[in-house]
Design a protein around this motif. Structure first.
Motif, PDB file in Angstrom:
ATOM      1  N   LYS A  33       6.874   3.893 -32.702  1.00  0.00           N
ATOM      2  CA  LYS A  33       5.798   3.352 -31.885  1.00  0.00           C
ATOM      3  C   LYS A  33       6.119   3.616 -30.420  1.00  0.00           C
ATOM      4  CE  LYS A  33       4.544  -0.350 -35.030  1.00  0.00           C
ATOM      5  NZ  LYS A  33       4.431  -1.798 -35.192  1.00  0.00           N
ATOM      6  N   LYS A  34       5.137   4.062 -29.757  1.00  0.00           N
ATOM      7  CA  LYS A  34       5.328   4.282 -28.334  1.00  0.00           C
ATOM      8  C   LYS A  34       5.256   2.952 -27.620  1.00  0.00           C
ATOM      9  CE  LYS A  34       3.387   8.901 -28.189  1.00  0.00           C
ATOM     10  NZ  LYS A  34       2.341   9.746 -27.615  1.00  0.00           N
ATOM     11  N   LYS A  35       6.259   2.721 -26.813  1.00  0.00           N
ATOM     12  CA  LYS A  35       6.261   1.490 -26.043  1.00  0.00           C
ATOM     13  C   LYS A  35       5.280   1.650 -24.894  1.00  0.00           C
ATOM     14  CE  LYS A  35      10.992   0.175 -27.008  1.00  0.00           C
ATOM     15  NZ  LYS A  35      12.301  -0.118 -26.452  1.00  0.00           N
ATOM     16  N   SER A  36       4.365   0.739 -24.831  1.00  0.00           N
ATOM     17  CA  SER A  36       3.410   0.826 -23.728  1.00  0.00           C
ATOM     18  C   SER A  36       4.035   0.176 -22.501  1.00  0.00           C
ATOM     19  CB  SER A  36       2.102   0.127 -24.084  1.00  0.00           C
ATOM     20  OG  SER A  36       2.346  -1.237 -24.333  1.00  0.00           O
ATOM     21  N   LYS A  37       4.076   0.939 -21.472  1.00  0.00           N
ATOM     22  CA  LYS A  37       4.643   0.414 -20.232  1.00  0.00           C
ATOM     23  C   LYS A  37       3.608  -0.471 -19.565  1.00  0.00           C
ATOM     24  CE  LYS A  37       7.681   4.275 -19.248  1.00  0.00           C
ATOM     25  NZ  LYS A  37       8.035   5.315 -18.290  1.00  0.00           N
ATOM     26  N   ARG A  38       4.045  -1.659 -19.245  1.00  0.00           N
ATOM     27  CA  ARG A  38       3.147  -2.549 -18.525  1.00  0.00           C
ATOM     28  C   ARG A  38       3.080  -2.104 -17.082  1.00  0.00           C
ATOM     29  NH1 ARG A  38       4.996  -8.489 -19.762  1.00  0.00           N
ATOM     30  NH2 ARG A  38       4.715  -8.476 -17.543  1.00  0.00           N
ATOM     31  N   ARG A  39       1.905  -2.032 -16.579  1.00  0.00           N
ATOM     32  CA  ARG A  39       1.750  -1.657 -15.183  1.00  0.00           C
ATOM     33  C   ARG A  39       2.121  -2.837 -14.313  1.00  0.00           C
ATOM     34  NH1 ARG A  39      -3.566   1.459 -13.794  1.00  0.00           N
ATOM     35  NH2 ARG A  39      -2.847   0.549 -11.884  1.00  0.00           N
ATOM     36  N   LYS A  40       2.581  -2.529 -13.126  1.00  0.00           N
ATOM     37  CA  LYS A  40       2.997  -3.578 -12.212  1.00  0.00           C
ATOM     38  C   LYS A  40       1.836  -4.478 -11.813  1.00  0.00           C
ATOM     39  CE  LYS A  40       7.368  -2.948 -11.431  1.00  0.00           C
ATOM     40  NZ  LYS A  40       8.344  -3.942 -11.676  1.00  0.00           N
ATOM     41  N   ASP A  41       0.616  -3.939 -11.806  1.00  0.00           N
ATOM     42  CA  ASP A  41      -0.494  -4.780 -11.383  1.00  0.00           C
ATOM     43  C   ASP A  41      -0.854  -5.812 -12.439  1.00  0.00           C
ATOM     44  OD1 ASP A  41      -3.392  -2.685 -12.083  1.00  0.00           O
ATOM     45  OD2 ASP A  41      -1.521  -2.961 -13.149  1.00  0.00           O
ATOM     46  N   ALA A 109       1.074  -0.720  -3.856  1.00  0.00           N
ATOM     47  CA  ALA A 109       1.987  -0.077  -4.799  1.00  0.00           C
ATOM     48  C   ALA A 109       1.838  -0.681  -6.196  1.00  0.00           C
ATOM     49  CB  ALA A 109       3.424  -0.206  -4.315  1.00  0.00           C
ATOM     50  N   MET A 110       1.662  -1.996  -6.282  1.00  0.00           N
ATOM     51  CA  MET A 110       1.469  -2.633  -7.585  1.00  0.00           C
ATOM     52  C   MET A 110       0.139  -2.221  -8.201  1.00  0.00           C
ATOM     53  SD  MET A 110       2.901  -6.502  -7.240  1.00  0.00           S
ATOM     54  CE  MET A 110       2.356  -6.844  -5.590  1.00  0.00           C
ATOM     55  N   LYS A 111      -0.876  -2.149  -7.375  1.00  0.00           N
ATOM     56  CA  LYS A 111      -2.212  -1.830  -7.881  1.00  0.00           C
ATOM     57  C   LYS A 111      -2.279  -0.406  -8.428  1.00  0.00           C
ATOM     58  CE  LYS A 111      -7.024  -2.108  -6.483  1.00  0.00           C
ATOM     59  NZ  LYS A 111      -7.939  -2.405  -5.389  1.00  0.00           N
ATOM     60  N   HIS A 112      -1.607   0.519  -7.776  1.00  0.00           N
ATOM     61  CA  HIS A 112      -1.653   1.919  -8.197  1.00  0.00           C
ATOM     62  C   HIS A 112      -0.467   2.313  -9.073  1.00  0.00           C
ATOM     63  CE1 HIS A 112      -5.099   2.630  -5.715  1.00  0.00           C
ATOM     64  NE2 HIS A 112      -4.479   2.157  -4.662  1.00  0.00           N
ATOM     65  N   GLY A 113       0.428   1.377  -9.343  1.00  0.00           N
ATOM     66  CA  GLY A 113       1.567   1.669 -10.210  1.00  0.00           C
ATOM     67  C   GLY A 113       2.576   2.610  -9.578  1.00  0.00           C
ATOM     68  N   VAL A 114       2.710   2.569  -8.290  1.00  0.00           N
ATOM     69  CA  VAL A 114       3.631   3.457  -7.581  1.00  0.00           C
ATOM     70  C   VAL A 114       5.037   2.889  -7.685  1.00  0.00           C
ATOM     71  CG1 VAL A 114       4.192   4.470  -5.349  1.00  0.00           C
ATOM     72  CG2 VAL A 114       1.820   4.165  -6.006  1.00  0.00           C
ATOM     73  N   ALA A 115       5.985   3.751  -7.951  1.00  0.00           N
ATOM     74  CA  ALA A 115       7.367   3.297  -8.094  1.00  0.00           C
ATOM     75  C   ALA A 115       8.281   3.933  -7.054  1.00  0.00           C
ATOM     76  CB  ALA A 115       7.875   3.607  -9.491  1.00  0.00           C
ATOM     77  N   ARG A 116       7.738   4.288  -5.907  1.00  0.00           N
ATOM     78  CA  ARG A 116       8.578   4.855  -4.855  1.00  0.00           C
ATOM     79  C   ARG A 116       9.417   3.757  -4.226  1.00  0.00           C
ATOM     80  NH1 ARG A 116       3.962   7.579  -1.603  1.00  0.00           N
ATOM     81  NH2 ARG A 116       4.395   5.656  -0.515  1.00  0.00           N
ATOM     82  N   LYS A 117      10.638   4.076  -3.923  1.00  0.00           N
ATOM     83  CA  LYS A 117      11.560   3.094  -3.359  1.00  0.00           C
ATOM     84  C   LYS A 117      11.076   2.582  -1.999  1.00  0.00           C
ATOM     85  CE  LYS A 117      16.396   2.391  -2.311  1.00  0.00           C
ATOM     86  NZ  LYS A 117      17.721   2.945  -2.260  1.00  0.00           N
ATOM     87  N   GLU A 118      10.415   3.440  -1.229  1.00  0.00           N
ATOM     88  CA  GLU A 118       9.957   3.050   0.105  1.00  0.00           C
ATOM     89  C   GLU A 118       8.920   1.931   0.053  1.00  0.00           C
ATOM     90  OE1 GLU A 118       9.443   6.467  -0.873  1.00  0.00           O
ATOM     91  OE2 GLU A 118      11.493   6.903  -0.275  1.00  0.00           O
ATOM     92  N   ASP A 119       8.173   1.844  -1.042  1.00  0.00           N
ATOM     93  CA  ASP A 119       7.146   0.817  -1.152  1.00  0.00           C
ATOM     94  C   ASP A 119       7.713  -0.546  -1.522  1.00  0.00           C
ATOM     95  OD1 ASP A 119       5.062   2.523  -0.505  1.00  0.00           O
ATOM     96  OD2 ASP A 119       4.806   3.176  -2.564  1.00  0.00           O
ATOM     97  N   TRP A 120       8.917  -0.565  -2.075  1.00  0.00           N
ATOM     98  CA  TRP A 120       9.474  -1.836  -2.534  1.00  0.00           C
ATOM     99  C   TRP A 120      10.663  -2.283  -1.700  1.00  0.00           C
ATOM    100  CZ3 TRP A 120       6.420  -4.215  -5.738  1.00  0.00           C
ATOM    101  CH2 TRP A 120       5.560  -3.463  -6.509  1.00  0.00           C
ATOM    102  N   ASP A 121      11.521  -1.365  -1.372  1.00  0.00           N
ATOM    103  CA  ASP A 121      12.751  -1.701  -0.682  1.00  0.00           C
ATOM    104  C   ASP A 121      12.489  -1.818   0.817  1.00  0.00           C
ATOM    105  OD1 ASP A 121      15.410  -2.282  -0.482  1.00  0.00           O
ATOM    106  OD2 ASP A 121      16.042  -0.189  -0.369  1.00  0.00           O
ATOM    107  N   ASP A 122      13.111  -2.784   1.447  1.00  0.00           N
ATOM    108  CA  ASP A 122      12.943  -2.997   2.882  1.00  0.00           C
ATOM    109  C   ASP A 122      14.318  -3.239   3.494  1.00  0.00           C
ATOM    110  OD1 ASP A 122      11.730  -3.278   5.283  1.00  0.00           O
ATOM    111  OD2 ASP A 122      10.728  -5.166   4.832  1.00  0.00           O
ATOM    112  N   PRO A 123      15.120  -2.181   3.652  1.00  0.00           N
ATOM    113  CA  PRO A 123      16.503  -2.372   4.093  1.00  0.00           C
ATOM    114  C   PRO A 123      16.649  -2.803   5.552  1.00  0.00           C
ATOM    115  CG  PRO A 123      16.022  -0.048   3.925  1.00  0.00           C
ATOM    116  CD  PRO A 123      14.820  -0.779   3.412  1.00  0.00           C
ATOM    117  N   ILE A 124      15.642  -2.561   6.381  1.00  0.00           N
ATOM    118  CA  ILE A 124      15.786  -2.918   7.799  1.00  0.00           C
ATOM    119  C   ILE A 124      15.332  -4.340   8.106  1.00  0.00           C
ATOM    120  CG2 ILE A 124      15.574  -0.528   8.555  1.00  0.00           C
ATOM    121  CD1 ILE A 124      12.725  -1.249   9.471  1.00  0.00           C
TER     122      ILE A 124
END
Length: 162
Positions: A33-41, A109-124
């Motif tokens: 069975k293919k695991k359906s990935k839940r979207r972040k949104d 990013a949650m709405k479009h399912g984007v997983a780029r680090k720049e959209d989530w991480d805020d190191p500064i």
């Protein structure tokens, strides 16, 4: 190939024939069975976490602005007090805006399912918060030392009247 040896075209037919001859049935193959990935949104916890983070940015901005109110309340008028208060509140409004900007960046990013680090991480962000806190407290201390005024618990008093 000999005529008595036939190769079935369908794999299941060969297994059925083998089962008839031996009396044993082969185990049916399990389909993966293919695991359906839940979207972040779809994840309400992620949305609520994003909202809580936004409120923390607002609270930080208001706390920085509280230092400006401290100057208005406990220092006597004059001596560039208004400029220090404006500086402190500008820093406070910057952090309120920055929190709003990060909130909508993560929301998109949650709405479009984007997983780029720049959209989530805020190191500064922690460095910005620390610098802002040092700047505002430093501006208040510099103001108090440069004008030779000390904050008093009872608010400001006119030095000419006892």
């Amino acid at each position: 190939m000999a005529d008595d040896e036939e190769t079935p075209l369908i794999q299941g037919v060969a297994e059925d024939e083998a089962a008839e001859e031996t009396g044993f049935q082969a185990k049916p193959k399990k389909e993966k069975k293919k695991k359906s990935k839940r979207r972040k949104d779809d994840d309400i916890k992620t949305h609520m976490s994003n909202e809580r983070t936004f409120f923390k940015w607002l609270f930080f901005g208001f706390h920085i602005g509280g230092f400006g109110t401290f100057i208005l309340t406990f220092f006597p008028p004059g001596g560039g007090r208004v400029y220090v208060v404006l500086f402190v509140w500008l820093v406070a409004f910057f952090f309120m805006y920055y929190g709003l900007f990060r909130y909508f960046t993560r929301r998109r990013a949650m709405k479009h399912g984007v997983a780029r680090k720049e959209d989530w991480d805020d190191p500064i962000a922690p460095a910005l918060m620390t610098i802002a806190l040092f700047l505002t407290v430093g501006a208040i201390i510099f103001y108090a030392v440069s004008t030779s005024q000390l904050p008093s618990k009872s608010g400001w008093k006119n030095p000419d009247k006892p």
